[in-house]
Design a protein around this motif. Structure first.
Motif, PDB file in Angstrom:
ATOM      1  N   ALA A  46       0.840  -1.200   0.000  1.00 30.59           N
ATOM      2  CA  ALA A  46       0.000   0.000   0.000  1.00 30.59           C
ATOM      3  C   ALA A  46       0.873   1.247   0.000  1.00 30.59           C
ATOM      4  CB  ALA A  46      -0.930   0.000   1.210  1.00 30.59           C
ATOM      5  N   GLN A  47       0.719   2.092  -1.018  1.00 28.58           N
ATOM      6  CA  GLN A  47       1.491   3.330  -1.177  1.00 28.58           C
ATOM      7  C   GLN A  47       3.000   3.082  -1.170  1.00 28.58           C
ATOM      8  OE1 GLN A  47      -0.051   6.827   0.946  1.00 28.58           O
ATOM      9  NE2 GLN A  47      -1.773   5.581   1.624  1.00 28.58           N
ATOM     10  N   CYS A  48       3.385   1.915  -1.683  1.00 23.50           N
ATOM     11  CA  CYS A  48       4.799   1.556  -1.771  1.00 23.50           C
ATOM     12  C   CYS A  48       4.991   0.750  -3.046  1.00 23.50           C
ATOM     13  CB  CYS A  48       5.216   0.736  -0.547  1.00 23.50           C
ATOM     14  SG  CYS A  48       7.001   0.446  -0.399  1.00 23.50           S
ATOM     15  N   THR A  49       6.162   0.825  -3.651  1.00 26.36           N
ATOM     16  CA  THR A  49       6.384   0.109  -4.895  1.00 26.36           C
ATOM     17  C   THR A  49       6.580  -1.385  -4.650  1.00 26.36           C
ATOM     18  OG1 THR A  49       8.800   0.355  -4.845  1.00 26.36           O
ATOM     19  CG2 THR A  49       7.511   2.153  -5.853  1.00 26.36           C
ATOM     20  N   THR A  86       6.863   2.262   3.212  1.00 21.32           N
ATOM     21  CA  THR A  86       6.103   3.425   3.673  1.00 21.32           C
ATOM     22  C   THR A  86       5.213   3.048   4.853  1.00 21.32           C
ATOM     23  OG1 THR A  86       4.438   2.935   1.987  1.00 21.32           O
ATOM     24  CG2 THR A  86       6.085   4.597   1.447  1.00 21.32           C
ATOM     25  N   ASP A 145      -5.999  -0.290  -8.143  1.00 24.89           N
ATOM     26  CA  ASP A 145      -4.872   0.404  -7.546  1.00 24.89           C
ATOM     27  C   ASP A 145      -4.740   1.774  -8.208  1.00 24.89           C
ATOM     28  OD1 ASP A 145      -3.740  -0.079 -10.046  1.00 24.89           O
ATOM     29  OD2 ASP A 145      -1.757  -0.480  -9.200  1.00 24.89           O
ATOM     30  N   THR A 146      -3.643   2.479  -7.957  1.00 24.88           N
ATOM     31  CA  THR A 146      -3.514   3.831  -8.490  1.00 24.88           C
ATOM     32  C   THR A 146      -3.442   3.843 -10.022  1.00 24.88           C
ATOM     33  OG1 THR A 146      -1.104   3.724  -8.195  1.00 24.88           O
ATOM     34  CG2 THR A 146      -2.393   4.708  -6.421  1.00 24.88           C
TER      35      THR A 146
END
Length: 228
Positions: A46-49, A86, A145-146
């Protein structure tokens, strides 16, 4: 005159066909060996590559091999073990609490229903969908996802902004047999071509059917062909 779903379904079909040709080996990029490792990797992502997650989990999965290992872990030590991810402190807490729930309520196993998975700390519908699809071979929805958020809006498949609302828009127009692959195709295309700031429309296989590439401020998805 067609309904709003009809042109969007035609658009979605064209998108899937073209991206399948462009990315024939598209699949999940997180590395895992079992359902628990998959769950942990997706929580960390989540919010990380995915690249960063894969680097961290290479050692993490050797140290923590069961739900009980996470349940009994010291949160501060676990946070250090996932440093570089993150929000590592928050995610360490999620993993400890999720491990405890799996031990106490699921015999140490990863749940196989949407409701049970989303009851775990740090697990929302997106994470649950990934675990169901790749861990249990159960496809109940589309992972948003984003990349999926960005590309589906650019492609005129939704005007929604929240992942849950986007998923609700996509499920009626993307054939169910493509729900799982649809996400991976858009992720690959988002990384390679259609990034957030500088999409390479000149190199895009979807440019001629993409409202954003043509610079349209509005696309009438309720009538006629969505790309004419």
């Amino acid at each position: 005159m067609g309904t709003p779903l009809e042109p969007r379904a035609a658009q979605a079909e064209a998108v899937v066909e073209r991206l399948q040709d462009a990315y024939p080996d598209s699949t999940i990029s997180l590395r895992y060996r079992n359902r628990l490792e998959l769950l942990v990797a997706v929580v960390l992502s989540a919010q990380c590559t995915d690249e960063r997650v894969n680097k961290v989990t290479a050692d993490l999965f050797e140290k923590y091999q069961s739900a009980r290992d996470y349940a009994e872990a010291d949160p501060e030590e676990l946070a250090e073990d996932i440093y570089g991810i993150t929000f590592h402190n928050n995610k360490a807490g999620y993993l400890v609490d999720a491990g405890r729930i799996m031990v106490e309520e699921h015999d140490g196993d990863v749940p196989d229903t949407m409701d049970e998975l989303t009851d775990l700390p740090g697990v929302g519908r997106k994470t649950a969908n990934v675990v169901l699809q790749h861990g249990h071979d159960i496809v109940e929805g589309i992972v948003v996802d984003t990349h999926v958020q960005r590309l589906t809006r650019r492609l005129g498949l939704t005007e929604e902004e929240r992942p849950e609302a986007i998923e609700a828009d996509l499920m009626p127009v993307v054939p169910e047999e493509h729900w799982q692959q649809f996400t991976h195709l858009l992720i690959d295309h988002g990384r390679a071509i259609c990034d957030a700031r500088n999409p390479d429309c000149d190199a895009c296989v979807l440019a001629d059917i993409c409202p954003s590439a043509k610079g349209d401020s509005e696309v009438d998805l309720a009538s006629g062909d969505p790309w004419n």
